[in-house]
Enzyme design. Structure first.
Site, PDB file in Angstrom:
ATOM      1  CG  HIS A   1      42.796  42.528  44.763  1.00 21.29           C
ATOM      2  ND1 HIS A   1      42.417  41.471  43.973  1.00 21.29           N
ATOM      3  CD2 HIS A   1      43.822  42.068  45.533  1.00 21.29           C
ATOM      4  CE1 HIS A   1      43.171  40.421  44.246  1.00 21.29           C
ATOM      5  NE2 HIS A   1      44.025  40.758  45.179  1.00 21.29           N
TER       6      HIS A   1
ATOM      7  NE  ARG B   1      45.509  38.169  48.507  1.00 16.11           N
ATOM      8  CZ  ARG B   1      44.648  39.059  48.970  1.00 16.11           C
ATOM      9  NH1 ARG B   1      43.914  38.762  50.022  1.00 16.11           N
ATOM     10  NH2 ARG B   1      44.513  40.234  48.404  1.00 16.11           N
TER      11      ARG B   1
ATOM     12  CG  HIS C   1      50.175  34.873  48.144  1.00 19.58           C
ATOM     13  ND1 HIS C   1      49.763  35.847  49.036  1.00 19.58           N
ATOM     14  CD2 HIS C   1      49.804  35.320  46.915  1.00 19.58           C
ATOM     15  CE1 HIS C   1      49.191  36.837  48.376  1.00 19.58           C
ATOM     16  NE2 HIS C   1      49.196  36.543  47.104  1.00 19.58           N
TER      17      HIS C   1
ATOM     18  CE1 TYR D   1      43.198  34.446  41.613  1.00 15.61           C
ATOM     19  CE2 TYR D   1      42.551  36.739  41.923  1.00 15.61           C
ATOM     20  CZ  TYR D   1      43.357  35.666  42.251  1.00 15.61           C
ATOM     21  OH  TYR D   1      44.321  35.804  43.212  1.00 15.61           O
TER      22      TYR D   1
ATOM     23  NE  ARG E   1      47.587  41.284  50.416  1.00 16.90           N
ATOM     24  CZ  ARG E   1      46.595  42.161  50.311  1.00 16.90           C
ATOM     25  NH1 ARG E   1      45.852  42.437  51.383  1.00 16.90           N
ATOM     26  NH2 ARG E   1      46.339  42.755  49.168  1.00 16.90           N
TER      27      ARG E   1
ATOM     28  CE  LYS F   1      51.389  43.892  48.657  1.00 15.77           C
ATOM     29  NZ  LYS F   1      51.439  42.852  47.597  1.00 15.77           N
TER      30      LYS F   1
END
Length: 350
Positions: free
Chosen positions: A318, A295, A292, A327, A206, A231
């Protein structure tokens, strides 16, 4: 038992943080500028807790939201990858509700102000996006949870009654085979932006994780980066892409900061690349593309190259595989290859 931690700020000032942990009671914490005051508070508070004379609801009636915000900024903000955003959100709450005692900052009041915020125009003159509103809500609810579970200022935060804001974040925009070389050419003349883009595309990190990166997190021998401010709070190690390695090795390390991307105005803060980024997009002729999305591009290239969703999730950090599944539609050939193995198995069984 009470524990006192001595802290030294960047300006050389000293403070003493007291933390009292007693089984069956919420942790009580407070910070003082003098060790004597810290010891006196620790002694009185620990005795009050053991004698059942310490009630968090009394703290909530005495402490204001402004005091809680000041404590949060001093103790929690430094742990975040992009503290400036959380600070901006908390400053908004401080303006609206700072004078309120914590006992009066109830879910109904928070929801009322969130509705007012949704009707306000943002800096661009347009209504704030749902994702932006969600960050304002998260900033305050996390603070209240800290005041309850960590500081002992509130008995029950009741943040579960704060209205949840739904965010539909299914956007997957990535650089196609024509746009990628154009962007790389456009950022090449800008030293900071060039390295940032190469790291973002080569690691999937990120923007905040990269801009808060410090030299102690970079291991040139193992060619890896150790992300500590993420995050979701999970540390992870990323390989340094080959294209970025010589740029990192040649980069001048400043003595007044440990940041890899320091601001020229204030080296204690990360550089702001917005203007250079917009100029590069214009020069490359690329539209509808955000920082972003670098990413997203990294994740998309991995999936298209045959990487498993589990591996992509681990690299990107994640926690929920549902986020990575956005994806999955990019790997039809990979899925066909997997399915062909089933055909071979069935064919061999006849």
């Amino acid at each position: 038992m009470a524990a006192i931690e001595k802290r030294t700020a960047s300006d050389g000032s000293t403070s003493y943080r007291v933390k009292i942990r007693i089984k069956g009671h919420p942790t009580a914490t407070e910070t003082f500028s003098r060790l004597t005051d810290a010891k006196q508070w620790a002694s009185k508070t620990e005795a009050a807790i053991r004698e059942k004379r310490h009630f968090p609801e009394r703290q909530a009636q005495r402490k204001t939201l402004a005091e809680a915000i000041a404590k949060y900024k001093a103790e929690e903000l430094p742990k975040l990858a992009q503290p400036q955003h959380r600070e901006r959100h908390l400053s908004w709450w401080n303006t609206r509700l700072g004078a309120y005692h914590l006992s009066d900052v109830r879910p109904e009041l928070i929801n009322e102000h969130m509705q007012a915020l949704a009707k306000e125009a943002g800096p661009s003159g347009k209504p704030r996006a749902a994702s932006t509103l969600r960050h304002y809500s998260i900033a305050l609810t996390h603070l209240l949870n800290m005041a309850s579970s960590k500081w002992g200022w509130i008995e029950h935060a009741q943040t579960d009654r704060v209205q949840k804001i739904a965010v539909h974040n299914d956007r997957v925009r990535f650089l196609d085979d024509d746009e990628l070389p154009r962007l790389l050419d456009a950022v090449a003349p800008h030293e900071d932006l060039n390295l940032f883009v190469l790291l973002a595309l080569g690691t999937g990190a990120r923007a905040g994780e990269l801009l808060s990166l410090t030299w102690p997190q970079v291991d040139m021998k193992s060619r890896s980066i150790r992300l500590t401010k993420t995050k979701n709070g999970d540390m992870r190690t990323l390989p340094i892409p080959a294209q970025a390695l010589p740029l990192l090795a040649a980069r001048v390390r400043r003595l007044d900061t440990s940041l890899v991307f320091p601001s020229r105005k204030d080296p204690r803060k990360p550089i702001v690349l917005r203007r250079a980024w917009l100029e590069a997009l214009q020069a490359a002729g690329i539209e509808n593309f955000k920082v972003h999305d670098l990413r997203h591009s990294a994740a998309s290239y991995l999936v298209q190259g045959g990487a498993s969703l589990l591996a992509v999730a681990e690299l990107l950090g994640h926690r929920d595989l549902k986020i990575t599944r956005r994806y999955s539609h990019l790997a039809p050939q990979h899925l066909r290859d997997v399915a062909s193995r089933l055909d071979e198995k069935l064919g061999g069984a006849r």
